[in-house]
Write an enzyme that holds these catalytic residues in place. Sequence first.
Site, PDB file in Angstrom:
ATOM      1  N   LYS A  52       0.866  -1.294  -0.051  1.00  0.00           N
ATOM      2  CA  LYS A  52       0.077  -0.075   0.156  1.00  0.00           C
ATOM      3  C   LYS A  52       0.942   1.286  -0.046  1.00  0.00           C
ATOM      4  O   LYS A  52       1.977   1.228   0.610  1.00  0.00           O
ATOM      5  CB  LYS A  52      -0.790  -0.028   1.214  1.00  0.00           C
ATOM      6  CG  LYS A  52      -1.978   1.104   1.293  1.00  0.00           C
ATOM      7  CD  LYS A  52      -2.930   0.566   2.394  1.00  0.00           C
ATOM      8  CE  LYS A  52      -4.042   1.942   2.436  1.00  0.00           C
ATOM      9  NZ  LYS A  52      -5.088   1.823   3.501  1.00  0.00           N
ATOM     10  N   SER A  69      -9.958   1.531   2.518  1.00  0.00           N
ATOM     11  CA  SER A  69      -9.177   2.395   1.840  1.00  0.00           C
ATOM     12  C   SER A  69      -8.041   1.560   1.235  1.00  0.00           C
ATOM     13  O   SER A  69      -7.506   2.264   0.145  1.00  0.00           O
ATOM     14  CB  SER A  69      -8.556   3.375   2.659  1.00  0.00           C
ATOM     15  OG  SER A  69      -7.597   2.826   3.780  1.00  0.00           O
ATOM     16  N   SER A  93     -10.063  -0.742   6.700  1.00  0.00           N
ATOM     17  CA  SER A  93      -9.688  -0.917   5.317  1.00  0.00           C
ATOM     18  C   SER A  93      -8.703  -1.845   4.743  1.00  0.00           C
ATOM     19  O   SER A  93      -8.474  -1.805   3.746  1.00  0.00           O
ATOM     20  CB  SER A  93      -8.445   0.594   5.446  1.00  0.00           C
ATOM     21  OG  SER A  93      -9.234   1.715   5.675  1.00  0.00           O
TER      22      SER A  93
END
Lengths: 464, 477
Positions: free
Chosen positions: B74, B149, B173
């Site tokens: 990420k 997310s 997330s």
Amino acid sequence: MKKYKEYFITIGLEIHVALNTKEKLFSSTPNGFSGEDFQLLDAGVPGVLPVLSSEPVEMAVAFGLAVNSDIKKVSFFERKHYFYPDLPLGYQITQQHEPILVGGTVQIKDEDGKDVTVFIEHAHLECDAAKSIHDLYSQYSAIDLSRCASPLLEIVSTPCLHSPEEAKEYAKRVHALSMFMGICDGKIEEGSFRVDASISLCKQEGKLGTRVEIKNISSFSFLEAALQSEIRRQADVLDAGKLLDMETRLFDEKSMETKPMRMKETVDEYRYMPCPDIPALIIDDEFITDIKQRYDISYFEYQQKFKELFSRFSIKFDESLFSVYWTDKTKKVWKHVLNTPSMQTERTVRILAFWLPEVLTKEIQLEEFITLDKSALQAKELKDVVSLWLSSGKSIAECLPQMMSSDDLKDIVQNILVQFPEQITKYKNGEVKMLQFLIGKVMAQVKGKSPAQEVKTCVESCLS
Amino acid sequence: MSLHEKHLKSLEQKDFLQTRVEADIFKIKSDKSGACWHLDEVSAYMRKSAEKLDALTYEEKIKMPFYGLTVGMKDLFCISGLTTTAGSKILSSFKAPYDSTVWDTLSQKGALLGAKLAMDEFAMGSFSNTSYLGRVSLPGFPDRTAGGSSGGSGAALEANLVDFTTGSDTGGSVRLPAAFCSQVGYKPSYGAFSRYGMIAYASSLDQAGLLTHTLQDMKYLMDSDIANKDIKDMTSRQLPHASVQKSRKLKVGYFPEFFESDAIEVEIKLAYQDLVNKLKLTHDLIPVSIQVMDKAAQIYYILACSEASSNLARYQGVFFGEKLVDEKFEGTYWEQCAQYRSKFFGIEVQKRIMLGSFILSSENFSSMYQKAVKLRQFLKDEFARQFQTIDTLLLPTSPIVAPKWEEISKMTSAQIYMSDFMTVPFSLAGLPALSVPWYKSKEGLGIGMQFVGAYMQDHQLLEDILKIEMEITKEAL
């Protein structure tokens, strides 16, 4: 000046002590003013987390022990937010609400020589900000990160001081204490020891008027001057029947007056929040026991002993010079001397307090000191010997001048005595102090090449 | 092929990584979901790292459990020398000057960086649509979100662009995109993975997480000793190893109220009921109800926004990221700051900073922030009490399947925030939670089932779910 005109004066001080630690409060960056070295946390680089260093906590606890604070078993760090270019994280990590030290007292004398107890409200650990530099580049400002995130101990007194003199005495006392304990280098001009004052005037005794804060005070005498000028200013405003603003003012060293600070924000809204990166700070009894062993927490006791020792030999004791008398390099010896009556001679005190600090660049051990102390060296020769010792790597004994034989000594004594027939007569007529005079004359000639005791014996035997 | 098999296979072939890298880069460049960012930079980095890793001896490679595997990171994990934006324009020029602990651990064990993954700006969002670098859609469903997310982390895995991915989970997330993208998503106990080098959103809730295709793969990762206490993060803890008791009946807590709830889509309720029924055959199913859990989303947003407003205060354009340079600007520093932050932060981030600043103001601090802290503690205690008698809690991961972009555009902030109500309680309590993709909707959309374990019992939780998986038949509704 407990009262000015009909107004009672109340003063409280916030003292920021820059802790003399090896590392910064939350990073392993060396803590110093010279280093260009900074770590990612100091610049607020994303993702870097604060990791609490141990030494600042130790120093805070040591200070707390010295002033009899309640040392909190559990305290917390929080974030105090404001936007400023010299605050890279956008918040300062501090302990406003649940500080490590609560309460405590410092004894001072007021201007009439009366004992006054100053009460500490609390003391907490926090990070220093960086420094903005505006005169380095013509078009830009620069930020110096070397001081950023250095540990500060903020010591907040209660509003219990009642004159500028008291405030100054208290600040000097805390300064001397911090330096004595070795937790601060004490350099006021470099910002290592900063004092902010709040002051209010009120006609009613025991009540507080409108509080005004004064910042930018860079010496003890400026502290006194700032408070005096502020007292006059406030009294003038009140006399005129006007109200005072609750505000922060800056002391201007040129005019020796306080000036209003440029209006930044009317109310301080710091949006305090517990710092989620730092767990509760836990201090257990074991930690405290350890600190008691490793730090000089008995300042006030030592200070009293010093005063007595100095006065015994009619040497003037100046508390603000305490850290000059008592340094890292001499404190082991001092402690021994203070606890060993047989070592307490005027010569010993003078060597330790005045002669050595000037030249000493490393710690002196007790045996080394005793060698110096026993020698006949006077100030100048002693300093030369110490310099030689420091630069040569030899032992002190090896650095001492070659000793003369007792026959050589006797020759010198006799040569000198013939020059002072008058004094000898006086001595023989019972004027004892003449002996000291004669010994002094001999010593100057001997230049430390014979032990003092031997010189004395020799002079006495030649006189009899 | 499992991660373990891939690793073993990679050991057999000389220059394994260099051979596979080109194919991987081609796949990533053809991807339409928007899962991967900084393609050219990452490709160059991949080629270089592949060469280095391939040059190791067989003996060295065999000690690296992740040699031969690619990991998608990420874009909020700092990787030294690489652009790390956290999805924010304010960091568009930020090249991380150091390695995050998570990346350091994975790379030490031989993982090859396969992608930097798309996300919501500063991990604020549920649908991967708040970043200036674009949104992430569900592979195979371009009109739907991959979830957020960590949308890139779910989508890159579903599209087989990398072997496994990391994400971060503050309120769901990792679990949400795992559910939408039909992957296994693991949010560890708070503190199990170091946060050092992970760009912060809400520090007391942020946890690095992992996504894999299967539970077996997740076990392979977790058995490779990747979660350790880190001296660079004072909130990190050492995860104890599982004291595995294999042949036992599990006590599974479930929420009967969710069978009836209007807030949950019908297919998800049916899947939930189905799973509960199946488990009843072999385990003790215990109905539970947790007080204050219905307030979890409110508590979460109060705390998360407060911490976000604080964590993001550093973005003033002075030390890193986009620079605060406007030579014609004549206002004060604060005015310049405001202009800068308005320009470079996205709307969702600005909204949460405003909310957080409002909550932290002296006027609201005690009535909002402190109250939320108290309720959070209450919730933690409630869960701790429940876990004295149960082994795991079971509930759906999300009340909805991956929504369409057009549906999202019609949702209000409050609706979006409330849809996290099944993931945030465990973030608040710091508990380990795994979302497993055992069900699909009629349309073929992923439905995640979430298993929650006791604090720091991550290994045990994983073992328990693996056991359950073995017992029941995987089937679509």
